[in-house]
Design a protein around this motif. Structure first.
Motif, PDB file in Angstrom:
ATOM      1  N   VAL A 127      50.411  58.311  16.975  1.00 53.41           N
ATOM      2  CA  VAL A 127      51.663  59.047  17.191  1.00 53.41           C
ATOM      3  C   VAL A 127      51.874  59.983  16.006  1.00 53.41           C
ATOM      4  O   VAL A 127      51.911  59.546  14.855  1.00 53.41           O
ATOM      5  N   VAL A 128      52.003  61.268  16.296  1.00 55.91           N
ATOM      6  CA  VAL A 128      52.062  62.295  15.254  1.00 55.91           C
ATOM      7  C   VAL A 128      53.319  63.148  15.448  1.00 55.91           C
ATOM      8  O   VAL A 128      53.582  63.613  16.562  1.00 55.91           O
ATOM      9  N   PRO A 129      54.076  63.376  14.387  1.00 52.49           N
ATOM     10  CA  PRO A 129      55.241  64.255  14.515  1.00 52.49           C
ATOM     11  C   PRO A 129      54.827  65.718  14.558  1.00 52.49           C
ATOM     12  O   PRO A 129      53.826  66.121  13.950  1.00 52.49           O
ATOM     13  N   PRO A 157      49.220  62.015   7.212  1.00 52.28           N
ATOM     14  CA  PRO A 157      48.449  61.720   5.999  1.00 52.28           C
ATOM     15  C   PRO A 157      47.172  60.924   6.279  1.00 52.28           C
ATOM     16  O   PRO A 157      46.353  60.731   5.379  1.00 52.28           O
ATOM     17  N   ASP A 158      46.990  60.471   7.526  1.00 52.08           N
ATOM     18  CA  ASP A 158      45.823  59.669   7.901  1.00 52.08           C
ATOM     19  C   ASP A 158      44.583  60.563   7.984  1.00 52.08           C
ATOM     20  O   ASP A 158      44.464  61.407   8.887  1.00 52.08           O
ATOM     21  N   ALA A 159      43.650  60.382   7.067  1.00 52.60           N
ATOM     22  CA  ALA A 159      42.450  61.222   7.030  1.00 52.60           C
ATOM     23  C   ALA A 159      41.629  61.097   8.308  1.00 52.60           C
ATOM     24  O   ALA A 159      41.008  62.071   8.756  1.00 52.60           O
ATOM     25  N   LEU A 165      43.555  66.307  15.002  1.00 57.68           N
ATOM     26  CA  LEU A 165      44.647  67.257  14.814  1.00 57.68           C
ATOM     27  C   LEU A 165      44.128  68.691  14.788  1.00 57.68           C
ATOM     28  O   LEU A 165      44.774  69.598  15.322  1.00 57.68           O
ATOM     29  N   ARG A 166      42.971  68.885  14.193  1.00 59.10           N
ATOM     30  CA  ARG A 166      42.378  70.226  14.227  1.00 59.10           C
ATOM     31  C   ARG A 166      42.030  70.626  15.656  1.00 59.10           C
ATOM     32  O   ARG A 166      42.200  71.790  16.054  1.00 59.10           O
ATOM     33  N   ASP A 184      51.894  67.320   4.753  1.00 56.62           N
ATOM     34  CA  ASP A 184      53.291  67.086   4.370  1.00 56.62           C
ATOM     35  C   ASP A 184      54.241  67.429   5.504  1.00 56.62           C
ATOM     36  O   ASP A 184      55.302  68.013   5.297  1.00 56.62           O
ATOM     37  N   VAL A 185      53.875  67.042   6.724  1.00 54.05           N
ATOM     38  CA  VAL A 185      54.693  67.399   7.884  1.00 54.05           C
ATOM     39  C   VAL A 185      56.108  66.819   7.798  1.00 54.05           C
ATOM     40  O   VAL A 185      57.050  67.402   8.318  1.00 54.05           O
ATOM     41  N   MET A 186      56.278  65.689   7.097  1.00 51.74           N
ATOM     42  CA  MET A 186      57.622  65.109   6.984  1.00 51.74           C
ATOM     43  C   MET A 186      58.560  66.048   6.225  1.00 51.74           C
ATOM     44  O   MET A 186      59.740  66.179   6.572  1.00 51.74           O
ATOM     45  N   ALA A 187      58.047  66.711   5.203  1.00 54.44           N
ATOM     46  CA  ALA A 187      58.881  67.674   4.486  1.00 54.44           C
ATOM     47  C   ALA A 187      59.275  68.814   5.418  1.00 54.44           C
ATOM     48  O   ALA A 187      60.418  69.299   5.377  1.00 54.44           O
TER      49      ALA A 187
END
Length: 313
Positions: A127-129, A157-159, A165-166, A184-187
């Motif tokens: 699950v990705v924001p 942040p999960d490598a 994601l790419r 840093d998607v949370m920021a």
């Protein structure tokens, strides 16, 4: 063995304006997409396709549509676009039907929806924001209108997730949807929350567009005060937002979308529950937990809730 970077079936959960537009862009690029939404919208799409309206004109996009959450079955990529108050219910409903190893993107306002979804789905479902910047509307069932922007920021942040994601970014970019992948998607989510807290409630209370708000010095001062509080809460929560950058972003938005009414304003005008508990209300609650005063956000939240209580069934 399935390739985790290939997406042969895409589902959109909560096909309102945002979900319908992103789904339409992927479908018109040739990808198999099913929109899962309300009956009237689904029936109109099944009858005549999804009408996509934009500055370039109008076109009909062939796309799947269903009212049953079980239509997520078999999807390698699931876009969750429900309103924040509906996240938990949607996650519970779709969890039994998700394909093992599926990738779920939360295309929602607020900063905690991805974590809510992750609590209810299988451990092997990623699950990705995603941070969404788009102005859309549903003027009628079966029609989605695009008014501006249309880009995403995704990240984790999960490598181990980076190749997937790419691949998602490449999928969207090929469909003319710009995507940035950032760890840093949370920021970035907090920055989007900051903009929502500055504009949404005031637009809703006054039923005024962004341009008129930004044109008044006293409203700009009020918006800045809300931004200052969000930045203070974000910093206390470990997200180092820069106040000057946030204020500049707030000022640019009014100029970029002068005719835009906030989603909260649209919800109140239609007598629908809003997401305010997950915007200014979230900042007020998080600020209280972290010992940061948020009187402006607390007041804006309370005023919207008062109007909402009088307009919603």
């Amino acid at each position: 063995m399935n390739d985790p970077t290939s997406f042969h079936h895409i589902a959109v959960v909560g096909a309102g304006a945002v979900g319908s537009w992103f789904g339409a862009m992927l479908a018109r690029a040739g990808h198999p997409v099913v929109l899962i939404g309300r009956a009237a919208h689904v029936e109109a799409i099944r009858r005549g396709g999804l009408r996509l309206e934009s500055g370039a004109g109008s076109e009909i996009v062939a796309i799947g549509a269903d009212t049953d959450i079980a239509a997520v079955r078999g999807a390698e990529l699931v876009l969750v676009c429900v309103k924040s108050p509906d996240t938990e219910a949607a996650a519970r409903a779709m969890a039994p039907h998700l394909k093992p190893g599926a990738l779920v993107l939360s295309l929602q306002n607020g900063v905690d929806n991805a974590a809510t979804i992750a609590r209810h789905v299988a451990a092997d479902v990623a699950v990705v924001p995603a941070v969404v910047y788009v102005a859309t509307a549903l003027p009628a069932p079966g029609t989605v209108a695009h008014h501006g922007r249309g880009d995403l920021v995704i990240g984790s942040p999960d490598a181990a997730l980076q190749p997937r994601l790419r691949a998602v970014a490449e999928l969207f970019i090929a469909a003319q949807v710009p995507v940035a992948v950032r760890a840093d998607v949370m920021a970035e989510l907090w920055r989007k929350l900051m903009l929502n807290c500055a504009y949404n409630a005031i637009s809703a209370i006054a039923q005024q567009p962004y341009g008129r708000m930004a044109a008044r010095a006293e409203i700009r001062a009020l918006m800045r005060a809300a931004v200052e509080e969000v930045v203070a809460v974000a910093r206390a929560d470990g997200q180092p937002l820069v106040l000057d950058e946030c204020v500049q972003a707030m000022e640019r938005l009014g100029d970029a979308m002068p005719a835009q009414m906030s989603s909260t304003a649209q919800d109140l005008a239609r007598g629908k529950p809003s997401e305010i508990d997950h915007l200014n209300g979230f900042v007020a609650r998080r600020g209280e937990a972290l010992g940061v005063a948020t009187p402006v956000n607390r007041a804006l939240h309370a005023l919207v809730k008062l109007i909402e209580s009088a307009r919603t069934p």
